[in-house]
Design a protein around this motif. Structure first.
Motif, short mmCIF file in Angstrom:
data_model
loop_
_atom_site.label_atom_id
_atom_site.label_comp_id
_atom_site.label_asym_id
_atom_site.label_seq_id
_atom_site.Cartn_x
_atom_site.Cartn_y
_atom_site.Cartn_z
N TRP A 125 22.71 -16.33 -15.27
CA TRP A 125 23.47 -17.19 -17.07
C TRP A 125 24.12 -17.03 -17.75
N ILE A 126 24.21 -17.14 -18.86
CA ILE A 126 25.31 -16.45 -19.53
C ILE A 126 24.60 -15.83 -20.79
N LEU A 127 24.66 -14.75 -21.36
CA LEU A 127 23.89 -14.84 -22.64
C LEU A 127 25.35 -13.91 -23.88
N VAL A 128 25.20 -15.17 -24.90
CA VAL A 128 26.22 -14.66 -25.44
C VAL A 128 25.38 -14.10 -27.31
N ASN A 136 27.58 -12.17 -18.56
CA ASN A 136 26.42 -12.81 -17.40
C ASN A 136 25.64 -12.05 -17.05
N VAL A 137 24.32 -12.45 -16.62
CA VAL A 137 23.32 -12.39 -16.82
C VAL A 137 22.61 -12.00 -15.49
N HIS A 138 23.11 -11.28 -13.80
CA HIS A 138 22.04 -11.66 -12.83
C HIS A 138 20.75 -11.02 -12.32
N ILE A 142 14.38 -8.17 -5.96
CA ILE A 142 13.19 -6.55 -4.64
C ILE A 142 12.28 -7.45 -4.00
N ARG A 143 11.96 -6.87 -3.16
CA ARG A 143 10.96 -7.44 -1.98
C ARG A 143 9.57 -6.32 -2.88
N ASP A 144 9.62 -5.79 -3.05
CA ASP A 144 8.60 -5.19 -3.76
C ASP A 144 7.44 -5.87 -4.79
N GLY A 145 8.44 -6.52 -5.23
CA GLY A 145 7.80 -7.58 -7.21
C GLY A 145 8.98 -7.52 -8.07
N GLY A 146 9.64 -6.42 -7.29
CA GLY A 146 10.81 -6.14 -9.39
C GLY A 146 11.75 -7.12 -9.27
N MET A 147 12.59 -6.13 -9.58
CA MET A 147 14.15 -6.95 -9.83
C MET A 147 15.38 -6.33 -10.23
N THR A 148 15.92 -6.42 -9.88
CA THR A 148 18.09 -5.72 -10.11
C THR A 148 17.29 -6.76 -11.53
N VAL A 149 18.54 -6.36 -12.63
CA VAL A 149 19.17 -7.64 -13.67
C VAL A 149 20.89 -6.12 -13.97
N ILE A 154 32.11 -10.48 -19.80
CA ILE A 154 32.95 -11.69 -19.47
C ILE A 154 33.81 -12.18 -20.96
N THR A 155 33.73 -11.54 -21.61
CA THR A 155 34.20 -12.06 -23.10
C THR A 155 36.24 -12.82 -22.64
#
Length: 160
Positions: A125-128, A136-138, A142-149, A154-155
């Motif tokens: 999504w887009i965070l203003v 742009n937030v993506h 990941i498999r261990d239950g965590g995540m990358t951000v 993109i201004t």
């Protein structure tokens, strides 16, 4: 700034791709990485600190395991605001208090992000920001239950 890289487990994520790039190996040959050498860890840190994106790794409990300075900078936070082990929800609370999530109370903002990040599904999504930047937030679980951000500014594309 970086957690003990030897203990972090990455799989099928931006960070994993970076790790395999640094190792000059094929990411398809290994499902996960658990122990880069000290030299490889230094190379990974160098890559993360020299890319134009903000990147962080959250564990299953949504606590910061690692992040680069660009991540902190893109969120408009002062250096040292985020520490390894800090709660993502706590940082979300800080951002909500600073007006990052218009039209919502601080509690609503925090709860919405808790649900989005707790779902552990890929999303974007887009965070203003309050100063008008578009990030742009993506999210990538990941498999261990965590995540990358990943955060990308993109201004200039939005203003073109």
């Amino acid at each position: 700034m970086f957690a003990n890289i030897q203990e972090v487990r990455w799989e099928n994520s931006f960070v994993s791709d970076l790790y395999h790039f640094v190792r000059k190996s094929d990411p398809k040959k290994s499902n996960s990485v658990t122990s880069p050498s000290v030299g490889e860890g230094a190379m990974l840190r160098s890559v993360l600190e020299n890319i134009d994106e903000g990147v962080c790794l959250l564990n299953e409990g949504l606590r910061y395991q690692m992040f680069n300075e660009k991540y902190v900078e893109m969120l408009g936070l002062e250096p040292g605001t985020i520490q390894v082990g800090d709660s993502f929800i706590g940082v979300t609370h800080i951002l909500a208090e600073r007006g990052y999530f218009k039209g919502e109370s601080v509690e609503q903002s925090v709860e919405r992000r808790r649900q989005a990040f707790g779902a552990k599904t890929p999303s974007e999504w887009i965070l203003v920001t309050p100063d008008g930047r578009h990030l742009n937030v993506h999210l990538s679980p990941i498999r261990d239950g965590g995540m990358t951000v990943r955060l990308s500014d993109i201004t200039s594309k939005k203003n073109a």
